[in-house]
Design a protein around this motif. Sequence first.
Motif, PDB file in Angstrom:
ATOM      1  N   GLU A 159       5.201   4.758  -5.410  1.00  0.00           N
ATOM      2  CA  GLU A 159       6.564   4.866  -4.947  1.00  0.00           C
ATOM      3  C   GLU A 159       6.615   5.454  -3.541  1.00  0.00           C
ATOM      4  O   GLU A 159       7.510   5.111  -2.773  1.00  0.00           O
ATOM      5  CB  GLU A 159       7.327   5.796  -5.889  1.00  0.00           C
ATOM      6  CG  GLU A 159       8.118   5.050  -6.857  1.00  0.00           C
ATOM      7  CD  GLU A 159       8.906   5.971  -7.730  1.00  0.00           C
ATOM      8  OE1 GLU A 159       9.689   6.761  -7.205  1.00  0.00           O
ATOM      9  OE2 GLU A 159       8.744   5.830  -8.902  1.00  0.00           O
ATOM     10  N   ILE A 160       5.690   6.290  -3.284  1.00  0.00           N
ATOM     11  CA  ILE A 160       5.650   6.931  -1.979  1.00  0.00           C
ATOM     12  C   ILE A 160       5.377   5.882  -0.897  1.00  0.00           C
ATOM     13  O   ILE A 160       5.947   5.964   0.184  1.00  0.00           O
ATOM     14  CB  ILE A 160       4.590   8.031  -2.003  1.00  0.00           C
ATOM     15  CG1 ILE A 160       5.322   9.297  -2.096  1.00  0.00           C
ATOM     16  CG2 ILE A 160       3.648   8.006  -0.900  1.00  0.00           C
ATOM     17  CD1 ILE A 160       4.582  10.527  -1.904  1.00  0.00           C
ATOM     18  N   ILE A 161       4.486   4.973  -1.213  1.00  0.00           N
ATOM     19  CA  ILE A 161       4.150   3.932  -0.236  1.00  0.00           C
ATOM     20  C   ILE A 161       5.407   3.110   0.053  1.00  0.00           C
ATOM     21  O   ILE A 161       5.664   2.735   1.203  1.00  0.00           O
ATOM     22  CB  ILE A 161       3.024   3.057  -0.752  1.00  0.00           C
ATOM     23  CG1 ILE A 161       1.785   3.887  -0.876  1.00  0.00           C
ATOM     24  CG2 ILE A 161       2.765   1.881   0.143  1.00  0.00           C
ATOM     25  CD1 ILE A 161       0.619   3.134  -1.410  1.00  0.00           C
ATOM     26  N   TYR A 186       8.469   4.167  -0.152  1.00  0.00           N
ATOM     27  CA  TYR A 186       9.375   4.956   0.668  1.00  0.00           C
ATOM     28  C   TYR A 186       8.886   5.042   2.121  1.00  0.00           C
ATOM     29  O   TYR A 186       9.676   4.980   3.065  1.00  0.00           O
ATOM     30  CB  TYR A 186       9.536   6.360   0.090  1.00  0.00           C
ATOM     31  CG  TYR A 186      10.381   6.387  -1.173  1.00  0.00           C
ATOM     32  CD1 TYR A 186      11.675   5.904  -1.161  1.00  0.00           C
ATOM     33  CD2 TYR A 186       9.851   6.903  -2.360  1.00  0.00           C
ATOM     34  CE1 TYR A 186      12.417   5.923  -2.348  1.00  0.00           C
ATOM     35  CE2 TYR A 186      10.597   6.922  -3.527  1.00  0.00           C
ATOM     36  CZ  TYR A 186      11.895   6.420  -3.512  1.00  0.00           C
ATOM     37  OH  TYR A 186      12.619   6.433  -4.643  1.00  0.00           O
ATOM     38  N   VAL A 187       7.566   5.179   2.282  1.00  0.00           N
ATOM     39  CA  VAL A 187       6.999   5.249   3.620  1.00  0.00           C
ATOM     40  C   VAL A 187       7.204   3.910   4.311  1.00  0.00           C
ATOM     41  O   VAL A 187       7.552   3.851   5.519  1.00  0.00           O
ATOM     42  CB  VAL A 187       5.502   5.629   3.557  1.00  0.00           C
ATOM     43  CG1 VAL A 187       4.834   5.499   4.921  1.00  0.00           C
ATOM     44  CG2 VAL A 187       5.342   7.013   3.031  1.00  0.00           C
ATOM     45  N   ALA A 188       7.024   2.826   3.581  1.00  0.00           N
ATOM     46  CA  ALA A 188       7.187   1.496   4.168  1.00  0.00           C
ATOM     47  C   ALA A 188       8.644   1.289   4.589  1.00  0.00           C
ATOM     48  O   ALA A 188       8.949   0.769   5.681  1.00  0.00           O
ATOM     49  CB  ALA A 188       6.746   0.418   3.206  1.00  0.00           C
ATOM     50  N   ALA A 234      10.777   3.649   5.274  1.00  0.00           N
ATOM     51  CA  ALA A 234      11.031   4.553   6.386  1.00  0.00           C
ATOM     52  C   ALA A 234      10.452   3.970   7.686  1.00  0.00           C
ATOM     53  O   ALA A 234      11.077   4.050   8.761  1.00  0.00           O
ATOM     54  CB  ALA A 234      10.438   5.915   6.103  1.00  0.00           C
ATOM     55  N   ALA A 235       9.263   3.369   7.603  1.00  0.00           N
ATOM     56  CA  ALA A 235       8.642   2.763   8.781  1.00  0.00           C
ATOM     57  C   ALA A 235       9.473   1.589   9.274  1.00  0.00           C
ATOM     58  O   ALA A 235       9.707   1.413  10.486  1.00  0.00           O
ATOM     59  CB  ALA A 235       7.211   2.324   8.452  1.00  0.00           C
TER      60      ALA A 235
END
Length: 146
Positions: A2-4, A6-8, A10-11
């Motif tokens: 899930e973090i990936i 969110y990071v994706a 956000a990016a």
Amino acid sequence: MEIILYVAVAAIALVFAVLSVFLIKVLKSTEKTLSNTAETIDSLQGQIDGLTKETTMILHKTNVLADDVQTKVGQFSPVFQSVKETGESLQHLSNSFSKFGQSLEKGVDAKQGKAAEAANWGSTALAMWEKYRMKKRNIQLAKEEG
């Protein structure tokens, strides 16, 4: 995972924000260029309107001048006709003088021939007179001597 995600997201949001900033700068620059172009076109339109007015005035003045010149040329037409007729008269007069001179020259030539003939007769007559005087004188001298 899930973090990936969110990071994706956000990016992607960050890239979209940066892209939006650059796109805004490009659009502002384009707006400024289009504004300057519009001002230039307005200025050119004003200049073209001024040139059109001046050209119309010059064309009107040219038409007035052409009419004036045509009127004045019409007024000088009799003068030109008189000059032409005077030239023709002078040419006829010159031709008449030429013919008179030629006939006078022929007459002088004919009279010169007669004058030369008369001079020859005159000199012959003088020579005969001189011979007659010499004979008469010789006869008189002979009588006085003899």
